[in-house]
Design a protein around this motif. Structure first.
Motif, PDB file in Angstrom:
ATOM      1  N   THR A   3       0.835  -1.208   0.000  1.00 52.41           N
ATOM      2  CA  THR A   3       0.000   0.000   0.000  1.00 52.41           C
ATOM      3  C   THR A   3       0.864   1.250   0.000  1.00 52.41           C
ATOM      4  O   THR A   3       0.568   2.238  -0.691  1.00 52.41           O
ATOM      5  N   LEU A   4       1.961   1.209   0.754  1.00 51.93           N
ATOM      6  CA  LEU A   4       2.881   2.342   0.827  1.00 51.93           C
ATOM      7  C   LEU A   4       3.539   2.587  -0.529  1.00 51.93           C
ATOM      8  O   LEU A   4       3.657   3.739  -0.978  1.00 51.93           O
ATOM      9  N   LYS A   5       3.973   1.511  -1.193  1.00 53.63           N
ATOM     10  CA  LYS A   5       4.589   1.645  -2.521  1.00 53.63           C
ATOM     11  C   LYS A   5       3.595   2.186  -3.543  1.00 53.63           C
ATOM     12  O   LYS A   5       3.951   3.024  -4.383  1.00 53.63           O
ATOM     13  N   LYS A   6       2.372   1.692  -3.457  1.00 51.79           N
ATOM     14  CA  LYS A   6       1.338   2.152  -4.392  1.00 51.79           C
ATOM     15  C   LYS A   6       1.058   3.639  -4.188  1.00 51.79           C
ATOM     16  O   LYS A   6       0.922   4.394  -5.153  1.00 51.79           O
ATOM     17  N   SER A   7       0.983   4.056  -2.933  1.00 53.48           N
ATOM     18  CA  SER A   7       0.737   5.464  -2.625  1.00 53.48           C
ATOM     19  C   SER A   7       1.887   6.333  -3.123  1.00 53.48           C
ATOM     20  O   SER A   7       1.678   7.440  -3.636  1.00 53.48           O
ATOM     21  N   PHE A   8       3.108   5.821  -2.978  1.00 53.17           N
ATOM     22  CA  PHE A   8       4.289   6.562  -3.417  1.00 53.17           C
ATOM     23  C   PHE A   8       4.277   6.724  -4.941  1.00 53.17           C
ATOM     24  O   PHE A   8       4.601   7.791  -5.468  1.00 53.17           O
ATOM     25  N   LYS A   9       3.898   5.654  -5.667  1.00 53.56           N
ATOM     26  CA  LYS A   9       3.838   5.715  -7.128  1.00 53.56           C
ATOM     27  C   LYS A   9       2.792   6.728  -7.584  1.00 53.56           C
ATOM     28  O   LYS A   9       3.016   7.493  -8.532  1.00 53.56           O
ATOM     29  N   ILE A  10       1.643   6.726  -6.908  1.00 51.56           N
ATOM     30  CA  ILE A  10       0.581   7.682  -7.255  1.00 51.56           C
ATOM     31  C   ILE A  10       1.065   9.110  -7.011  1.00 51.56           C
ATOM     32  O   ILE A  10       0.858  10.000  -7.842  1.00 51.56           O
ATOM     33  N   LEU A  11       1.737   9.309  -5.879  1.00 50.58           N
ATOM     34  CA  LEU A  11       2.259  10.638  -5.548  1.00 50.58           C
ATOM     35  C   LEU A  11       3.317  11.075  -6.556  1.00 50.58           C
ATOM     36  O   LEU A  11       3.326  12.230  -7.000  1.00 50.58           O
ATOM     37  N   LEU A  12       4.168  10.151  -6.959  1.00 51.14           N
ATOM     38  CA  LEU A  12       5.228  10.457  -7.928  1.00 51.14           C
ATOM     39  C   LEU A  12       4.633  10.803  -9.290  1.00 51.14           C
ATOM     40  O   LEU A  12       5.057  11.777  -9.937  1.00 51.14           O
ATOM     41  N   LYS A  13       3.652  10.034  -9.718  1.00 52.11           N
ATOM     42  CA  LYS A  13       3.004  10.302 -11.000  1.00 52.11           C
ATOM     43  C   LYS A  13       2.296  11.660 -10.978  1.00 52.11           C
ATOM     44  O   LYS A  13       2.327  12.405 -11.961  1.00 52.11           O
ATOM     45  N   THR A  14       1.663  11.959  -9.867  1.00 52.34           N
ATOM     46  CA  THR A  14       0.974  13.249  -9.731  1.00 52.34           C
ATOM     47  C   THR A  14       1.971  14.396  -9.807  1.00 52.34           C
ATOM     48  O   THR A  14       1.741  15.400 -10.493  1.00 52.34           O
ATOM     49  N   LEU A  15       3.097  14.228  -9.117  1.00 54.11           N
ATOM     50  CA  LEU A  15       4.138  15.260  -9.112  1.00 54.11           C
ATOM     51  C   LEU A  15       4.733  15.444 -10.500  1.00 54.11           C
ATOM     52  O   LEU A  15       4.904  16.581 -10.966  1.00 54.11           O
ATOM     53  N   LEU A  16       5.024  14.346 -11.187  1.00 56.04           N
ATOM     54  CA  LEU A  16       5.577  14.422 -12.539  1.00 56.04           C
ATOM     55  C   LEU A  16       4.571  15.040 -13.508  1.00 56.04           C
ATOM     56  O   LEU A  16       4.940  15.809 -14.402  1.00 56.04           O
ATOM     57  N   GLY A  17       3.298  14.698 -13.325  1.00 56.61           N
ATOM     58  CA  GLY A  17       2.263  15.274 -14.169  1.00 56.61           C
ATOM     59  C   GLY A  17       2.155  16.770 -13.961  1.00 56.61           C
ATOM     60  O   GLY A  17       1.988  17.534 -14.931  1.00 56.61           O
ATOM     61  N   PHE A  18       2.282  17.212 -12.716  1.00 56.66           N
ATOM     62  CA  PHE A  18       2.216  18.637 -12.407  1.00 56.66           C
ATOM     63  C   PHE A  18       3.408  19.379 -13.005  1.00 56.66           C
ATOM     64  O   PHE A  18       3.259  20.457 -13.587  1.00 56.66           O
ATOM     65  N   ILE A  19       4.588  18.776 -12.904  1.00 53.67           N
ATOM     66  CA  ILE A  19       5.792  19.382 -13.479  1.00 53.67           C
ATOM     67  C   ILE A  19       5.672  19.472 -15.002  1.00 53.67           C
ATOM     68  O   ILE A  19       6.031  20.487 -15.615  1.00 53.67           O
ATOM     69  N   ALA A  20       5.141  18.417 -15.621  1.00 51.13           N
ATOM     70  CA  ALA A  20       4.961  18.403 -17.073  1.00 51.13           C
ATOM     71  C   ALA A  20       3.971  19.493 -17.501  1.00 51.13           C
ATOM     72  O   ALA A  20       4.183  20.185 -18.500  1.00 51.13           O
ATOM     73  N   PHE A  21       2.911  19.654 -16.715  1.00 48.86           N
ATOM     74  CA  PHE A  21       1.926  20.695 -17.006  1.00 48.86           C
ATOM     75  C   PHE A  21       2.565  22.072 -16.939  1.00 48.86           C
ATOM     76  O   PHE A  21       2.349  22.917 -17.826  1.00 48.86           O
ATOM     77  N   LEU A  22       3.344  22.331 -15.894  1.00 50.99           N
ATOM     78  CA  LEU A  22       4.001  23.628 -15.742  1.00 50.99           C
ATOM     79  C   LEU A  22       4.970  23.894 -16.889  1.00 50.99           C
ATOM     80  O   LEU A  22       5.073  25.027 -17.373  1.00 50.99           O
ATOM     81  N   LEU A  23       5.667  22.860 -17.332  1.00 49.97           N
ATOM     82  CA  LEU A  23       6.618  23.009 -18.438  1.00 49.97           C
ATOM     83  C   LEU A  23       5.885  23.357 -19.733  1.00 49.97           C
ATOM     84  O   LEU A  23       6.286  24.284 -20.457  1.00 49.97           O
ATOM     85  N   ILE A  24       4.819  22.628 -20.028  1.00 52.69           N
ATOM     86  CA  ILE A  24       4.022  22.897 -21.231  1.00 52.69           C
ATOM     87  C   ILE A  24       3.401  24.289 -21.154  1.00 52.69           C
ATOM     88  O   ILE A  24       3.379  25.037 -22.142  1.00 52.69           O
ATOM     89  N   TYR A  25       2.912  24.654 -19.987  1.00 51.30           N
ATOM     90  CA  TYR A  25       2.302  25.960 -19.761  1.00 51.30           C
ATOM     91  C   TYR A  25       3.314  27.071 -20.029  1.00 51.30           C
ATOM     92  O   TYR A  25       3.014  28.062 -20.710  1.00 51.30           O
ATOM     93  N   ALA A  26       4.536  26.909 -19.515  1.00 55.14           N
ATOM     94  CA  ALA A  26       5.584  27.917 -19.701  1.00 55.14           C
ATOM     95  C   ALA A  26       5.976  28.047 -21.174  1.00 55.14           C
ATOM     96  O   ALA A  26       6.171  29.159 -21.680  1.00 55.14           O
TER      97      ALA A  26
END
Length: 227
Positions: A3-26
């Motif tokens: 469960t901890l690993k799954k939560s970490f993967k979800i958090l990592l994907k969310t963070l990477l998605g947010f960074i990708a959005f900011l990059l595209i936005y910029a």
């Protein structure tokens, strides 16, 4: 552990998605800001002075208080300002998020809830109107002239940005002000990541068939075309 690993993967994907959005936005902001529209504006009958004015973040459109085409003084009264100065003959219009305008006089006063509402478009908007005398041209204040027909289109755009009451009159927001020469009014629309105060100002220039960015959310995206 799983469960901890799954939560970490979800958090990592969310963070990477947010960074990708900011990059595209910029990237989107950069390229659309440097693309000019109305570059070949050849109308030679230009006799109405207009200014664009920036405080380093936000752009105002500055128009004559009154001329033969439009008399703003009949609706926007200098007597509603603290200074009550009748000698100031220029009027600056700045559209923006109501929460930012009224509740955030300085960046130190910014609340997370205000920022969240602004970027998501969940809050209402306001028009900030400021009386000015003679303006000095510099890097943050540019003057140019437009024709009467272009001016008419620009003022129509600005007029349509105000929220009217049942009597079709603009609505003052209490006695709020930043200084001695400004007033706030209710406005239409909502501020968000893709439509900011500078997007509004850029659209005002487009409406008047003036040089503008294809799209921008920054004041620099406007002033780039007036260097």
């Amino acid at each position: 552990m799983k469960t901890l690993k799954k939560s970490f993967k979800i958090l990592l994907k969310t963070l990477l998605g947010f960074i990708a959005f900011l990059l595209i936005y910029a990237i989107l902001i950069f390229f659309t800001s440097i693309i000019s529209v109305n570059e070949n504006n050849e109308n030679t009958d230009k006799n109405i002075p207009i200014y664009i004015l920036s405080n380093g973040v936000h752009t105002d459109i500055v128009l004559p208080l009154k001329n033969e085409i439009k008399d703003w003084s009949t609706a926007i009264l200098y007597t509603n300002t603290k200074a009550k100065d009748s000698t100031l003959q220029n009027l600056a219009f700045g559209w923006g998020d109501k929460g930012f305008y009224l509740d955030t006089p300085t960046w130190a006063d910014l609340k997370a809830s205000t920022a969240a509402k602004a970027v998501t478009g969940l809050s209402s908007s306001a028009m900030h109107v400021t009386f000015y005398g003679n303006l000095k041209e510099n890097e943050s204040c540019k003057k140019f002239f437009i024709s009467e027909s272009q001016y008419q289109k620009m003022i129509t755009y600005i007029e349509n940005s105000f929220s009217l009451d049942k009597a079709n009159k603009i609505q003052r927001i209490g006695t709020h002000s930043y200084g001695k020469h400004d007033i706030f009014y209710e406005a239409k629309g909502s501020y968000n990541l893709f439509y900011t105060c500078n997007t509004w100002a850029n659209q005002a220039l487009k409406a008047g068939n003036q040089k503008a960015a294809l799209w921008t959310v920054l004041d620099k995206g406007i002033f780039y075309h007036y260097d």
